[in-house]
Design an enzyme around this catalytic site. Structure first.
Site, PDB file in Angstrom:
ATOM      1  N   HIS A 118       0.497   2.019  -1.509  1.00  0.00           N
ATOM      2  CA  HIS A 118       1.977   2.501  -1.396  1.00  0.00           C
ATOM      3  C   HIS A 118       2.799   1.271  -2.198  1.00  0.00           C
ATOM      4  O   HIS A 118       3.946   1.516  -2.369  1.00  0.00           O
ATOM      5  CB  HIS A 118       2.136   2.256   0.029  1.00  0.00           C
ATOM      6  CG  HIS A 118       3.042   3.450   0.553  1.00  0.00           C
ATOM      7  ND1 HIS A 118       3.409   4.442  -0.312  1.00  0.00           N
ATOM      8  CD2 HIS A 118       3.905   3.509   1.282  1.00  0.00           C
ATOM      9  CE1 HIS A 118       4.191   5.346   0.133  1.00  0.00           C
ATOM     10  NE2 HIS A 118       4.883   4.771   1.260  1.00  0.00           N
TER      11      HIS A 118
ATOM     12  N   TYR B  45      11.895  -1.927   3.386  1.00  0.00           N
ATOM     13  CA  TYR B  45      10.644  -0.984   3.956  1.00  0.00           C
ATOM     14  C   TYR B  45      11.054   0.270   2.929  1.00  0.00           C
ATOM     15  O   TYR B  45      12.125   0.490   2.646  1.00  0.00           O
ATOM     16  CB  TYR B  45      10.638  -0.763   5.223  1.00  0.00           C
ATOM     17  CG  TYR B  45      10.148  -1.939   5.901  1.00  0.00           C
ATOM     18  CD1 TYR B  45       8.592  -2.092   5.748  1.00  0.00           C
ATOM     19  CD2 TYR B  45      10.699  -2.963   6.645  1.00  0.00           C
ATOM     20  CE1 TYR B  45       8.080  -3.237   6.419  1.00  0.00           C
ATOM     21  CE2 TYR B  45       9.971  -4.125   7.222  1.00  0.00           C
ATOM     22  CZ  TYR B  45       8.943  -4.309   7.163  1.00  0.00           C
ATOM     23  OH  TYR B  45       8.381  -5.406   7.602  1.00  0.00           O
TER      24      TYR B  45
END
Length: 195
Positions: free
Chosen positions: A23, A69
């Site tokens: 990711h 995030y």
């Protein structure tokens, strides 16, 4: 020839535990570009991210690694775009792509989010899907229920080698992307992978 790129966003999650995970491929790609350009990142709280600036063909290009995030990346991207008056067409977002095998990199403008929370956040903040994406293949676990766990782990050794090689090649193609010569960049990126 299209508009040159003025902002490159490397998507990933902040923190050492996410470094080199699937990711964080976008963030890792941006680190490689910064190394090649000999620039360092510094935290800029205005943009909630790590930022660097390079100059290519007399144009300032900002490098941004959001520190929000993944699912809040749009706040960081939107803040920088508004501050520097960067249009969506001048943005390149580099991210992991489940629908491409490791070692495959595709460049495209617009399109859906493919369920990618970082892209969803950017689309929501910019109110458009029309920005450039450099999609780095990480493969799919085969079961959608395993996706979250899959992307938060390191690629297998053989996958990592394929991804590294593809990233190296895409960094060589970077000058074309930066200038807005996307057709030539796509030809070099996509043709190499078909051979």
């Amino acid at each position: 020839m299209e508009l040159p790129i003025r902002l490159v966003v490397g998507l990933g999650n902040p923190g050492d535990k996410y470094t080199s995970t699937r990711h964080n491929i976008g963030s890792d790609w941006l680190d490689r570009l910064a190394d090649a350009q000999r620039v360092s990142f510094a935290l800029d709280i205005r943009f909630r991210g790590l930022c660097a600036r390079i100059v290519q063909s007399d144009t300032d290009i900002w490098l941004l690694k959001p520190q929000t995030y993944m699912n809040a990346s749009g706040m960081s991207v939107g803040a920088m775009c508004r501050y520097y008056k960067i249009t969506p067409e001048q943005i390149l977002v580099v991210h992991d792509e489940l629908d491409l095998q490791p070692g495959i990199i595709k460049l495209k403008s617009g399109g859906g989010t493919g369920g990618h929370n970082g892209l969803k956040s950017i689309v929501a903040d910019l109110s458009t899907q029309v920005f450039w994406r450099l999609r780095i293949g990480v493969g799919h676990p085969g079961d959608r229920n395993q996706v979250v766990d899959y992307v938060l782990h390191l690629p297998r050794r053989e996958e990592a080698a394929l991804i590294d090689e593809a990233i190296d090649h895409s960094i060589q193609v970077w000058p074309l992307i930066a200038r807005g010569n996307f057709a030539a960049a796509m030809q070099q990126l996509h043709t190499r992978q078909e051979n």
